[in-house]
Design a protein around this motif. Sequence first.
Motif, PDB file in Angstrom:
ATOM      1  N   ILE A 147       0.846  -1.201   0.000  1.00 23.34           N
ATOM      2  CA  ILE A 147       0.000   0.000   0.000  1.00 23.34           C
ATOM      3  C   ILE A 147       0.881   1.250   0.000  1.00 23.34           C
ATOM      4  N   SER A 170       3.608   1.686  -1.397  1.00 22.73           N
ATOM      5  CA  SER A 170       4.266   1.957  -2.669  1.00 22.73           C
ATOM      6  C   SER A 170       3.281   2.149  -3.821  1.00 22.73           C
ATOM      7  N   VAL A 171       1.999   1.889  -3.581  1.00 24.17           N
ATOM      8  CA  VAL A 171       1.019   2.134  -4.640  1.00 24.17           C
ATOM      9  C   VAL A 171       0.913   3.640  -4.873  1.00 24.17           C
ATOM     10  N   PRO A 172       0.937   4.081  -6.133  1.00 29.57           N
ATOM     11  CA  PRO A 172       0.830   5.521  -6.397  1.00 29.57           C
ATOM     12  C   PRO A 172      -0.460   6.095  -5.808  1.00 29.57           C
TER      13      PRO A 172
END
Lengths: 326, 317
Positions: B129, B131-133
Amino acid sequence: MAQLTTAYRVSGLRTRPGLVERIDLPKRVVFLAAASMIAIVVLLLAFIAWQGIQLFVKDGVSIGQVLSPNWDPLADGGPQFGILPFIAGTIAVTAVALLISTPLSVGLALFLSEVAPQWARAIVQPALEIFVGIPSVVWGWLGITILVPFLASTFGGQVSLSLPVVGQVFSMPGFLTGFSWLAGSLVLSIMVLPTITSVSYDAFRAVPQELRTGSLALGTTRWQTIRHLLIPSALSGVLTAIVLGMTRAAGEALAVQMVIGNSPTLPAAITQPVTTLTSQITLDMGNTVFGEPWQDALWTMSLVLLIISITSVVLVRVINKRRMGS
Amino acid sequence: MTTANPAVGRPGSPAPSLRRKASRGTILADRAATVVLWGTGVLVLAILGAIILHFAIAAWGVVSPSFVLDDPSDTVLGGIMPVLWNSLYILVLTMLIAVPVGILGGIYMSEYAGDNAVTSAIRFAEESISSVPSIVVGLFGLILFVDDFHWGFSALAGSLALTFFNLPLMTRLAEQALRAVPQEERNASLALGATKWQTIRHVVLPLAIPGLTTGVILTAGRVFGEAAVLLFTSGLGTPPHYDFTNLDLTNPASPWSPFRPATTLSVYIYKLNSEGLGAFKNQIVDGSAAILISMVLLFNLGARLIGRVLTRRLTAA
């Protein structure tokens, strides 16, 4: 021995655990709170993946068309949904940002961990935390008001470099408006600087002090110790830092969108406008209707972004596992 | 020149000839490296100083009490009161959910989690989560809350999406704060016959309060500046005039209602810039950015200060 018997007696005094203790409600509640993150990831993957495949399933666009360089949702001969320009743009902008940011960030991490006296560290570290906190729209706005005009006015014409003996080394068209690949990369390089710095700083700090003193005792200079000892031993940590910086750069949306010029073509020159996955999604999402192929293409692009970020998480794990193994 | 012969170097002192050979180039490289590394530190400070100075100058003459307290206007400079209100509103709503869940999750990760597959799955989720844009998290909120739940663009949709995005950060900071509590404290409490939960509740949590507070403030700072998550969840329209006497929470016209579109300060900056209209656009954006930066500075300083004060008070008691 005496302690053992006392402990034994005390445990004997305890009543057998009742129902409440056996269920252990607190443990279950805190577990649910932690496990909620798994639920979020699963939901997120499911929803984005489902939306992302609609372009192929419902709209019947082939993978070959999606991977073509032609993007024109409003073309006369039928819409074209080639997302290659966005993928290439994201890679290009991220790569140049990392090229600029990595030496600076690793240098800063080395400065903080090896060179800086206590007082300097006490100033620079809080400064970095403030860097992290500056919102991306503010970075974008700084890019528009300072960087973009600067690029346009300074390198507006033909940009070329000539050396006395060799002659002209290179020549390319300059920045027309300043909104460009380089502007995006420069803004990103500052935004990922704290990420790369803090993770590599931790990696350098993790190198045992004895190794440093051992090396210095052999008569090496500080720089020799850094080059031949610290950087090799902290290499996996620095790689992790770069991957994390890359993830952040590839996923950054608003700041990049504000300075990059948003031209859906394959990146050609660093002085020209390009576009990225994130900036095209940001721009077009509001102009499209739910369920139309154009928007489905945007969802496919989000799926690509999601795959990039999950891949990088796995990559970081692999890098770290290797470090543990060796 | 008695020291010229390396063979007679006294025991214990480095052989002079070896030192000589290593010199010049290496020492020059070392000096250069030191200068360059200092340079990076100075550069970062200079950039930050320049940014703060830039906004201090740009905001001069823009930021005033009326700028903070008035409604936006097309004809005069106007103010940013509604968007500032929305930022605070969404911040509070997000923290109301994220802080309890994050601290509870942190308790699990620090006190209960064993070295097993479930723990590693939670960690993987945490990292994923993070690292999710943010724009993808926003799109997820768009499809789940705005479309599927039929909430439309609303403060609640934005807050939940922000909660999803910042839960890993809050959990990790809480875990770190709890792990920093010495193991002896737990042992002492358990030895007195306290149960595990009593130990956590009455010993570990109170001792971790300074760290937890810092974690909450740092998370709040990130929530306050976030824009990409909110763009497609809480909306980007110019807010109407807010009537604060309207306390009907189900009425979308009430500024207290979570079911109304709520453009925040960061989103407002983005919107003004992308629409590019209005005679006062640049002043408003400069002023808003200056306020955002001041809030970030405030959150950072606040986190440090409160953390320090709480530590002193709790450890002195």
